[in-house]
Enzyme design. Structure first.
Site, short mmCIF file in Angstrom:
data_model
loop_
_atom_site.label_atom_id
_atom_site.label_comp_id
_atom_site.label_asym_id
_atom_site.label_seq_id
_atom_site.Cartn_x
_atom_site.Cartn_y
_atom_site.Cartn_z
N SER A 123 13.30 17.10 12.88
CA SER A 123 12.85 15.79 12.39
C SER A 123 13.83 14.63 13.29
O SER A 123 13.51 14.34 14.31
CB SER A 123 13.14 15.62 10.77
OG SER A 123 12.55 14.56 10.19
N LYS A 175 8.96 -2.28 -10.11
CA LYS A 175 10.66 -2.39 -9.95
C LYS A 175 11.21 -1.07 -10.47
O LYS A 175 10.89 -0.72 -11.41
CB LYS A 175 10.97 -3.59 -10.88
CG LYS A 175 12.31 -3.82 -10.88
CD LYS A 175 13.08 -4.09 -9.58
CE LYS A 175 14.51 -4.46 -9.44
NZ LYS A 175 14.96 -4.52 -8.14
#
Length: 307
Positions: A123, A175
């Site tokens: 990765s 949110k």
């Protein structure tokens, strides 16, 4: 006129004091010069001659100002004829890995860079490797894992069992979502997946640009799989099987960087290095530094982390 014995004694004492103070001043000046030389990087005699810079990239990758500065110094150092990266990392944050990639590319714009994969460069660790001009790995190395993850724990079941609920007032539907304290609504899950997909495309584009892979290799690695060094060679993810010595031979043959040049380690010191009891305590509690670094990560990750 002859001086009295008492006057002679006083003069000798004054002379000794003057010599003592002059000596003390000379020592202080010398210490100041050595301290300045150490800060300026002049205390290292090896840096005055031609050499090959070595950088170890170990553990979890996060944004690191000290490492960025060290790489910039290598790029600007005319006596550093090449850079060898020793990578043993499962990756880390996307931002930290991308920042490291860019710093390595800045060095590569000035001098040859070779990456040598140890046990793992997956990765974000592989993202660092593809910044080099050439990549070596052992046949049993673990690499690739081209992908991005975004994780959010969920403890709603536990809260139900203990009779705890959370009231939330938010300015917008997305949110502070996802949140471990409530079920993730489909819209929030979709938005999180969009972020992951966006950065995955960036990562895959970096791999394709740096490695010029055949279409079948790109198709195979899109699922984020890890592969061995031997398989990585077949897929075109690395250039050859080998270790540090092979990197130095390639530098000499292809880039005319003599194998006889000394190596100079530029790995920045860890913030806990020198505090032995701190490092020992962290190792005892968490098992390894790599795991303690992992606890500090947040955000989108370019990380391979088997549990």
């Amino acid at each position: 006129m002859a001086l009295s014995s008492e006057a002679l004694a006083d003069r000798r004492r004054m002379r000794r004091r003057l010599i003592w103070w002059r000596s003390l001043a000379a020592i202080a000046i010398a210490l100041a010069v050595f301290a300045w030389a150490g800060v300026a990087g002049l205390g290292n005699l090896a840096s005055k001659g031609d050499h090959v810079a070595w950088l170890a990239i170990d553990g979890v990758i996060i944004s690191d100002d000290a490492r960025r500065d060290a790489l910039q110094a290598v790029a600007e150092d005319k006596s550093a004829k090449a850079l060898v990266l020793r990578i043993d990392s499962p990756g880390g944050t996307f931002v930290g890995s991308d920042d490291l990639f860019k710093s390595i590319r800045e060095v590569a714009a000035e001098k040859p860079v070779v990456a040598v994969i140890g046990d793992v460069a997956a990765s974000g660790g592989y993202m660092a490797a593809i910044a080099a001009d050439r990549i070596y790995a052992r046949q049993g190395s673990i690499t690739a894992s081209v992908g991005v993850i975004f994780q959010s724990p969920r403890v709603t079941g536990l809260m139900d069992n203990v009779g705890v609920a959370m009231d939330v007032w938010r300015s917008g539907d997305l949110k502070a979502r996802p949140s471990p304290l409530e079920e993730t609504p489909p819209k929030a899950a979709e938005q999180a997946q969009e972020m992951v997909d966006e950065l995955f495309v960036m990562f895959l584009d970096m791999v394709e640009e740096r490695r010029t892979l055949p279409p079948e290799s790109v198709t195979l690695i899109r699922d984020g799989r890890v592969v061995t060094g031997a398989s990585a060679l077949e897929l075109g993810l690395i250039d050859a099987l080998g270790a540090e010595r092979d990197a130095r031979v390639w530098l000499e043959v292809e880039k005319q960087v003599s194998e006889d040049l000394p190596s100079q380690d530029i790995t920045p010191k860890d913030e806990f290095e020198g505090n032995g009891w701190v490092s020992t305590a962290l190792s005892l509690v968490f098992g390894a530094k790599q795991q303690t670094d992992g606890l500090l990560m947040s955000g989108l990750l370019a990380l391979w982390r088997p549990l």
